[in-house]
Design a protein around this motif. Structure first.
Motif, PDB file in Angstrom:
ATOM      1  N   VAL A 114       0.835  -1.203   0.000  1.00 11.79           N
ATOM      2  CA  VAL A 114       0.000   0.000   0.000  1.00 11.79           C
ATOM      3  C   VAL A 114       0.870   1.252   0.000  1.00 11.79           C
ATOM      4  CG1 VAL A 114      -1.695   1.335   1.324  1.00 11.79           C
ATOM      5  CG2 VAL A 114      -1.963  -1.141   1.115  1.00 11.79           C
ATOM      6  N   GLN A 145       0.201   3.665  -3.022  1.00 13.52           N
ATOM      7  CA  GLN A 145      -0.589   4.851  -2.700  1.00 13.52           C
ATOM      8  C   GLN A 145       0.241   6.079  -2.354  1.00 13.52           C
ATOM      9  OE1 GLN A 145      -3.449   4.036  -4.083  1.00 13.52           O
ATOM     10  NE2 GLN A 145      -4.686   4.768  -2.390  1.00 13.52           N
ATOM     11  N   GLY A 167      -4.343   0.645  -6.070  1.00  7.01           N
ATOM     12  CA  GLY A 167      -4.201   0.838  -4.632  1.00  7.01           C
ATOM     13  C   GLY A 167      -5.540   0.946  -3.932  1.00  7.01           C
ATOM     14  N   VAL A 209      -6.835  -1.725  -1.014  1.00  9.19           N
ATOM     15  CA  VAL A 209      -7.230  -1.277   0.328  1.00  9.19           C
ATOM     16  C   VAL A 209      -8.657  -1.727   0.628  1.00  9.19           C
ATOM     17  CG1 VAL A 209      -7.729   0.733   1.772  1.00  9.19           C
ATOM     18  CG2 VAL A 209      -5.638   0.671   0.405  1.00  9.19           C
ATOM     19  N   SER A 230       1.787   3.628   6.034  1.00 10.51           N
ATOM     20  CA  SER A 230       2.016   3.648   4.584  1.00 10.51           C
ATOM     21  C   SER A 230       2.631   4.968   4.139  1.00 10.51           C
ATOM     22  CB  SER A 230       0.710   3.378   3.832  1.00 10.51           C
ATOM     23  OG  SER A 230      -0.229   4.409   4.042  1.00 10.51           O
TER      24      SER A 230
END
Length: 301
Positions: free
Chosen positions: A74, A78, A170, A174, A190
């Protein structure tokens, strides 16, 4: 009242409002430092800002070690890849074209959700609503003075399309795999990991300076960007983890980011004023969002 304030619609709109504010701050910060270094410091600070608001922090950090591969994935998608591509891509294309390419992200999110999630399939009506929203973003962008197709570089277009793919992937990951992780923990770790990676990448690529004292406006812009990311990304991760929220529907709210961005420019900047194309684009986006919400209500019924 509390139920209304914490509803998906209100929180999604609030997150998009936050995301509409950073553009001026980014321009200020980039006057004094390199893109990847600036982005890395921003997200490292964002992650650190969230830490004090995590209840039972030590216990949750220890628990999160069991999911370290997921957190790392992640963080890379992200934060590191997403914003590394974003900061790099916008430097190759005119601002208006960049806005249109980034504004098409909900379509990519819908496509990836269709193939990666069993409960989030596309329909022709949903595709029409998303394309309508992208049309509104294009209309607003066409009204900008820096829309010059002759300066477009294909490399920049490709990088921003890849940015959309990374961001959409991403979001889906999630939504699908983070059900058991507190949103604050996932957002904080993250961004700390992703921000640190961006700073390390900036060293061989940009050779930035680390001991320069900048003017006050740099630190003010950095502080604002860090707070925006801390709040917006935590809210977004929390919404993605809600069982009744679909990735494709949630991402359509991002169409209002250019509306908020244009409105803030009209309010704050003395040389920015409403124009016909922008107003038409806003109306088209509003129709798109109303149609998506109508489809959602039909599904619920």
């Amino acid at each position: 009242m509390k139920k209304f304030l914490f509803s998906t619609t209100v929180l999604a709109i609030f997150a998009c409002l936050l995301w509409a504010t950073p553009f001026t701050a980014i321009k200020i910060g980039l006057k004094y430092t390199t893109p990847l270094q600036f982005a890395g410091i921003r997200f490292l600070l964002s992650g650190l800002i969230i830490l004090p608001f995590i209840k039972d922090l030590k216990y949750k950090i220890l628990e999160s070690k069991k999911r370290w591969r997921f957190i790392l994935w992640v963080a890379l998608l992200q934060t590191t890849f997403l914003y590394g591509l974003f900061y790099t891509g916008i430097s190759f294309v005119p601002g208006a074209l960049a806005a249109m390419l980034i504004g098409s992200q909900p379509l990519f999110a819908a496509v990836f959700a269709h193939f990666m999630l069993a409960n989030d399939k596309m329909s022709w009506k949903k595709i029409f609503a998303i394309i309508l929203g992208i049309t509104g973003v294009c209309i607003i962008s066409l009204g900008r003075a820096d829309f010059v197709l002759t300066t477009t570089i294909p490399l920049g277009v490709g990088i921003l399309i890849l940015n959309n793919i990374v961001g959409s992937t991403g979001n889906v990951i999630v939504s699908r795999d983070a059900k058991d992780m507190p949103p604050r923990v996932l957002a904080s770790l993250s961004m700390i990991i992703g921000g640190t990676a961006l700073m390390l990448i900036s060293i061989p690529i940009e050779n930035p300076s680390w001991n320069t004292i900048h003017p006050g406006e740099y630190y003010l812009s950095l502080a604002w960007l860090a707070m925006v990311s801390a709040f917006a990304i935590t809210i977004w991760f929390g919404l993605l983890q809600r069982p009744d929220v679909k990735v494709s529907n949630l991402n359509t709210w991002k169409f209002i980011v250019p509306i908020f961005g244009a409105s803030l420019s009209w309010l704050v900047l003395p040389d920015e004023h409403p124009d016909l194309l922008s107003i038409i684009g806003m109306i088209v986006i509003a129709c798109s969002l109303l149609f998506v919400n109508y489809l959602n209500r039909r599904v619920v019924k």
